[in-house]
Design a protein around this motif. Structure first.
Motif, PDB file in Angstrom:
ATOM      1  N   ARG A 323      90.821  60.238 -12.830  1.00  0.00           N
ATOM      2  CA  ARG A 323      90.194  61.558 -12.748  1.00  0.00           C
ATOM      3  C   ARG A 323      88.677  61.464 -12.598  1.00  0.00           C
ATOM      4  NH1 ARG A 323      92.203  66.251 -14.348  1.00  0.00           N
ATOM      5  NH2 ARG A 323      90.461  66.745 -15.742  1.00  0.00           N
ATOM      6  N   TYR A 324      88.084  60.408 -13.159  1.00  0.00           N
ATOM      7  CA  TYR A 324      86.621  60.272 -13.138  1.00  0.00           C
ATOM      8  C   TYR A 324      86.232  58.890 -12.609  1.00  0.00           C
ATOM      9  CZ  TYR A 324      87.330  64.186 -16.316  1.00  0.00           C
ATOM     10  OH  TYR A 324      87.738  65.368 -16.878  1.00  0.00           O
ATOM     11  N   PRO A 325      86.569  58.590 -11.362  1.00  0.00           N
ATOM     12  CA  PRO A 325      86.304  57.245 -10.827  1.00  0.00           C
ATOM     13  C   PRO A 325      84.820  56.904 -10.729  1.00  0.00           C
ATOM     14  CG  PRO A 325      86.965  58.746  -9.070  1.00  0.00           C
ATOM     15  CD  PRO A 325      87.175  59.473 -10.361  1.00  0.00           C
ATOM     16  N   ASP A 326      83.970  57.929 -10.651  1.00  0.00           N
ATOM     17  CA  ASP A 326      82.531  57.673 -10.573  1.00  0.00           C
ATOM     18  C   ASP A 326      81.899  57.480 -11.947  1.00  0.00           C
ATOM     19  OD1 ASP A 326      82.647  57.939  -7.822  1.00  0.00           O
ATOM     20  OD2 ASP A 326      82.273  60.103  -7.892  1.00  0.00           O
ATOM     21  N   VAL A 327      82.685  57.693 -12.992  1.00  0.00           N
ATOM     22  CA  VAL A 327      82.180  57.609 -14.357  1.00  0.00           C
ATOM     23  C   VAL A 327      82.779  56.414 -15.097  1.00  0.00           C
ATOM     24  CG1 VAL A 327      82.113  58.767 -16.606  1.00  0.00           C
ATOM     25  CG2 VAL A 327      81.762  60.084 -14.499  1.00  0.00           C
ATOM     26  N   VAL A 328      84.082  56.202 -14.917  1.00  0.00           N
ATOM     27  CA  VAL A 328      84.786  55.118 -15.604  1.00  0.00           C
ATOM     28  C   VAL A 328      85.042  53.988 -14.609  1.00  0.00           C
ATOM     29  CG1 VAL A 328      86.822  54.470 -16.940  1.00  0.00           C
ATOM     30  CG2 VAL A 328      85.858  56.777 -17.167  1.00  0.00           C
ATOM     31  N   GLY A 329      84.368  52.872 -14.829  1.00  0.00           N
ATOM     32  CA  GLY A 329      84.534  51.733 -13.933  1.00  0.00           C
ATOM     33  C   GLY A 329      85.888  51.076 -14.083  1.00  0.00           C
ATOM     34  N   LEU A 337      93.930  48.139 -28.997  1.00  0.00           N
ATOM     35  CA  LEU A 337      92.559  47.661 -28.800  1.00  0.00           C
ATOM     36  C   LEU A 337      92.190  47.815 -27.333  1.00  0.00           C
ATOM     37  CD1 LEU A 337      90.021  46.266 -29.875  1.00  0.00           C
ATOM     38  CD2 LEU A 337      91.199  44.075 -29.634  1.00  0.00           C
ATOM     39  N   TRP A 338      91.355  48.837 -27.041  1.00  0.00           N
ATOM     40  CA  TRP A 338      91.047  49.187 -25.655  1.00  0.00           C
ATOM     41  C   TRP A 338      89.550  49.434 -25.465  1.00  0.00           C
ATOM     42  CZ3 TRP A 338      94.408  49.412 -21.497  1.00  0.00           C
ATOM     43  CH2 TRP A 338      95.736  49.115 -21.815  1.00  0.00           C
ATOM     44  N   GLY A 339      89.100  49.206 -24.249  1.00  0.00           N
ATOM     45  CA  GLY A 339      87.720  49.474 -23.888  1.00  0.00           C
ATOM     46  C   GLY A 339      87.646  50.366 -22.669  1.00  0.00           C
ATOM     47  N   VAL A 340      86.751  51.346 -22.712  1.00  0.00           N
ATOM     48  CA  VAL A 340      86.488  52.229 -21.579  1.00  0.00           C
ATOM     49  C   VAL A 340      85.095  51.879 -21.081  1.00  0.00           C
ATOM     50  CG1 VAL A 340      86.282  54.611 -20.798  1.00  0.00           C
ATOM     51  CG2 VAL A 340      87.926  54.026 -22.603  1.00  0.00           C
ATOM     52  N   PHE A 341      85.018  51.358 -19.867  1.00  0.00           N
ATOM     53  CA  PHE A 341      83.762  50.852 -19.322  1.00  0.00           C
ATOM     54  C   PHE A 341      83.123  51.936 -18.463  1.00  0.00           C
ATOM     55  CE2 PHE A 341      86.298  47.282 -20.507  1.00  0.00           C
ATOM     56  CZ  PHE A 341      85.411  46.325 -20.951  1.00  0.00           C
ATOM     57  N   LEU A 342      82.089  52.557 -19.003  1.00  0.00           N
ATOM     58  CA  LEU A 342      81.406  53.661 -18.334  1.00  0.00           C
ATOM     59  C   LEU A 342      80.310  53.117 -17.420  1.00  0.00           C
ATOM     60  CD1 LEU A 342      81.094  55.951 -21.476  1.00  0.00           C
ATOM     61  CD2 LEU A 342      82.781  56.163 -19.637  1.00  0.00           C
ATOM     62  N   VAL A 343      80.267  53.638 -16.200  1.00  0.00           N
ATOM     63  CA  VAL A 343      79.270  53.152 -15.242  1.00  0.00           C
ATOM     64  C   VAL A 343      78.318  54.255 -14.804  1.00  0.00           C
ATOM     65  CG1 VAL A 343      80.538  51.156 -14.425  1.00  0.00           C
ATOM     66  CG2 VAL A 343      81.027  53.374 -13.425  1.00  0.00           C
ATOM     67  N   GLY A 344      78.869  55.363 -14.322  1.00  0.00           N
ATOM     68  CA  GLY A 344      78.018  56.503 -14.001  1.00  0.00           C
ATOM     69  C   GLY A 344      77.325  56.434 -12.671  1.00  0.00           C
ATOM     70  N   GLY A 345      77.266  55.264 -12.052  1.00  0.00           N
ATOM     71  CA  GLY A 345      76.615  55.141 -10.767  1.00  0.00           C
ATOM     72  C   GLY A 345      75.114  55.004 -10.871  1.00  0.00           C
ATOM     73  N   LYS A 422      82.230  67.172 -18.585  1.00  0.00           N
ATOM     74  CA  LYS A 422      80.910  67.799 -18.635  1.00  0.00           C
ATOM     75  C   LYS A 422      79.887  67.086 -17.757  1.00  0.00           C
ATOM     76  CE  LYS A 422      81.420  69.825 -23.227  1.00  0.00           C
ATOM     77  NZ  LYS A 422      80.869  69.954 -24.609  1.00  0.00           N
ATOM     78  N   GLY A 423      80.204  65.852 -17.380  1.00  0.00           N
ATOM     79  CA  GLY A 423      79.284  65.100 -16.539  1.00  0.00           C
ATOM     80  C   GLY A 423      78.303  64.290 -17.350  1.00  0.00           C
ATOM     81  N   LEU A 424      78.077  63.057 -16.941  1.00  0.00           N
ATOM     82  CA  LEU A 424      77.195  62.175 -17.699  1.00  0.00           C
ATOM     83  C   LEU A 424      75.740  62.638 -17.705  1.00  0.00           C
ATOM     84  CD1 LEU A 424      78.546  58.575 -16.925  1.00  0.00           C
ATOM     85  CD2 LEU A 424      78.961  60.026 -18.915  1.00  0.00           C
TER      86      LEU A 424
END
Length: 444
Positions: A323-329, A337-345, A422-424
């Motif tokens: 849903r948020y490919p530009d936000v979540v790499g 045990l999980w990690g969400v890798f945020l990129v944001g561009g 809401k957008g980064l």
């Protein structure tokens, strides 16, 4: 603490996966106590075991008397671990357990070998010895530590093989006494492949190198098996290190377990038995707590609970990434045990740099700031406490207690979705204004 967007509040009590603050707020804890709270906050069986111990006025510690608690805990762990991993020692922390394991590996070779290998992104503790074996970016200042450390790229068995060859003495003998490895890296959400772990074992066998697995975070069911390495049949380290949830969320206790031949060769003589000791080794209430904690892990099948959590988290997080490919790499993990890798561009990274200038010395600071803004929003708007890993790529870590209810996992996923929607840029701006203040935005 307040850089996360919380920390000033006082906690009134905690139970399971929930925290109650003194102002009456109910907060969902998805940090899992950074590995400590597999059992959740204040598990009733843990509380009862400690109450019984206190009421019966059991003896805490006395080196002149045999401890049935240490014997029972060691026996139970030996029954659960595969092969001849059956000689255990119980210090106070994961760092001390790692150092104890390294000492045993060095003593196994009677000091005739001088090289130890650790990975580039390792995390083994913050004492002088364990800290020198830690490659985490948390160690921005390098203290003096163990000699003879050689660094290899995480999970690269070819690089490990080359490092072993490079460390040979002029007469061709192996100089490596131990290889430190995290089968699953809880700080970077990366893992060794099954094939490479077996190859690492064969390499150590061929050169009589002590293979040390650090499962301080990942042990006791967190990843869907009792220990991560146990998902692979007949794979054995020479020494296994664990801690965190061994104490049931109530006791400061760690352990390392050696294969019996390793212990016998290293320490099984009167002159050597106290080469590693500590005042609080086998402290009664801590050991009793650990016995009950292990009982709960087995009887309530915590590995199965972790797998059930994964069946909700994996598709939920992967859907958020879509849903948020530009936000979540990427999202990565196993079990609970999980990690969400945020990129944001680039634009969001540039915005982070403009909002908080003066941190060019930390190459990851912009990514950290983005992740912190999400953590703050989750807490402020949804009553969820989370954290990020300061190592490697700084993911938002989702690592709830194994006692969490499925509907609470779903609530977290829904809240993360609403937060990212809401957008980064908006989250970043609000976070910097509210939590950082004008001293950064003005460049002072």
């Amino acid at each position: 603490m307040t850089s996360f967007g919380f920390g000033r509040e006082l906690v009134e009590y905690a139970e399971g996966a929930w925290i109650r603050t003194r102002d009456g707020r109910k907060v969902l804890d998805v940090t899992g106590g950074v590995g400590v709270l597999n059992h959740g906050h204040n598990h009733p069986r843990i509380l009862e075991a400690r109450r019984r111990f206190a009421e019966r006025r059991r003896m805490e510690v006395h080196k002149a008397f045999f401890s049935p608690y240490v014997a029972a805990l060691s026996h139970n762990i030996a029954e659960l671990l595969p092969g001849d991993l059956n000689i255990s020692y119980f210090p106070n922390s994961g760092a001390e357990a790692n150092e104890g394991a390294v000492k045993m590996a060095y003593k196994y070779h009677e000091g005739r070998r001088n090289t130890i290998l650790r990975s580039d992104i390792s995390f083994h503790g913050k004492t002088l010895g364990a800290g020198s074996l830690t490659g985490s970016t948390e160690n921005s200042f390098r203290f003096p530590g163990l000699p003879g450390i050689v660094v290899y790229p995480y999970a690269d068995v070819a690089a490990v093989r080359q490092a072993v060859e490079n460390a040979r003495t002029p007469d061709g003998k192996c100089d490596v006494y131990a290889i430190m490895a995290e089968p699953f890296s809880a700080s970077s959400m990366r893992c060794w492949s099954e094939a490479d772990l077996y190859e690492l074992r064969r390499l150590c066998d061929a050169n009589d190198i002590m293979l040390i697995f650090d499962e301080v975070y990942t042990g006791w069911g967190k990843t869907g098996s009792l220990f991560y390495f146990m998902r692979y049949p007949d794979l054995l380290p020479d020494l296994l290190v664990y801690s965190k949830s061994l104490g049931g969320g109530k006791a400061s206790i760690a352990g390392y377990t050696a294969r019996e031949p390793v212990f016998r060769k290293a320490y099984d003589r009167l002159s050597d038995v106290i080469l590693h000791s500590t005042t609080y080794y086998g402290f009664g209430e801590e050991t009793v707590t650990a016995i009950e904690a292990v009982n709960i892990v087995v009887e309530d099948d915590y590995p199965a609970r972790a797998r059930q959590i994964e069946r909700i988290l994996r598709p939920g997080l992967e859907n958020i990434q879509k849903r948020y490919p530009d936000v979540v790499g990427r999202v990565s993990g196993v079990g609970a045990l999980w990690g969400v890798f945020l990129v944001g561009g680039p634009k969001v990274l540039d915005l982070a740099a403009k909002l908080a200038p003066g941190f060019s010395g930390d190459t990851q600071f912009r990514t950290k700031l983005i992740t912190l803004s999400v953590i703050a929003e989750l807490y402020r708007e949804h009553g969820i406490v989370s954290y990020y890993s300061p190592n490697a790529d700084n993911p938002l870590v989702v690592a709830p207690t194994l006692a969490i209810e499925p509907e609470d996992v779903e609530y977290f996923l829904d809240s993360l979705d609403k937060t990212l929607a809401k957008g980064l840029p908006r989250l970043l701006g609000r976070f910097v204004r509210e939590k950082v203040g004008s001293r950064w935005t003005t460049g002072s």
